[in-house]
Design an enzyme around this catalytic site. Sequence first.
Site: not given
Lengths: 196, 259
Positions: B11, B130
């Site tokens: 990330d 997600d």
Amino acid sequence: MIAIINTGCANINSVRFAFERLGVTPEIISTPSQLNKFDRAILPGVGHANVAMKRLVEQGWKEAISRYDKPLMGICLGMQLLCDYSEEGNIDGLGMINGQIKQLQTGALTSPHMGWNTIQTVGQHPLTKGIDANDQVYFVHSFAHTVNEATLAQCEYGQSFSAIVAQDNYAGMQFHPEKSAKVGAKLLNNFMQWQV
Amino acid sequence: MLSKRIIPCLDVKNGQVVKGVKFKQHEIVGDIIELAKLYSEQGADELVFYEISASVEKRLLDLNWVRDIARNIDIPFCVAGGIKSVSDAAKVLEQGADKISINSPAIARPELIKELHDEFGKQCVVVGVDSFYDEQSGEFLVYQLTGDPNAASQTRYKTQEWISKVQELGAGEIVLNCMNQDGVRKGYDIKQLKEMRALCDIPLIASGGAGKIEDFSEVFNQTNVDGALAASVFHKQVIQIPTLKQYLANNKVATRLCS
């Protein structure tokens, strides 16, 4: 001096960076008349066979590549375009390497064939020097060259198909040696050493 | 045999690698290039980079680090963050990325998947999903903008219908982030992954929950996913990639071993 043929398809940089990691500085060329100045050349390619082949013809690469007599290697779609015919778009290729490109019959396996797979060499050839049975390379494709006398290494995914091919001064790799870690570097190095 | 892929996920925020717990509380892990090189040398099969603030800030990710990654590593990598159009994707792929992953922009405009498919081919187009298990309703629900806890929200899709839809539109791979498991290191969401695998003919990557080495063999043996993505176990050096690969090989999972 090695040239990377730029027909406007992406991923030129990945191939260039891979050679740079080997200490070689390739030149990216966009006009066919430049090709003959180089000792060897790479034909990369991603995308659809139809679109890429049309570009090769329209931009004059077909002639230049067929007259070239030094080592020239296609990668992925670039390899497929060097062959006789592709089922993808039902088109004639450049015809430098015997064989046909057909849709991979993956059966129950997921498609496209994406990821690291082992390759089995067929006989001995300078391009496959130092490759052993456990070595894996990175594939992303759904069409492939049918195994024939030009096959130097084969792979299995639902069916057998050619991973590396060569005929005269032309060669091709179905996988991405530029993304295949140490094994890929070894194969690119083999290509740099290949004498025809 | 095709190997199961081990995919460290990095990330990215303000040019550095960060890691949050359940998508929140980001802490700095290290330099992007150094970590990318380390993981590829250790035998990672692929890397994924998410510039987590890009979508939330409504901008395309920073292209400079993408080119540096392409220069420095010799394995495939996928990039995500604020890619909203064919021209955005072209810029990222030109730098040397192999695939682009889209998530919130695909929910906002699903046709984007088809446009990317038609321009670059299926193999480039990864859709990140997600998915949150809602205990009250017993449904798997798709969330968006999860890069920022203040912006994250539930979408109109159930996970099953969204997975079918993105395949129809031409996605080449799905990364399923099981949000309830994210960052808590209690193992992959086997039940959910099994259910989604049955709906998915394209490569499916498990994400969220890896905590120990056995979690990887469990997810491969029980759900037949094509790859497993993880972040904190690698960043915190809980698991070393060469040890993991050897363990998988010993447990009859098709694996790429690097000498």
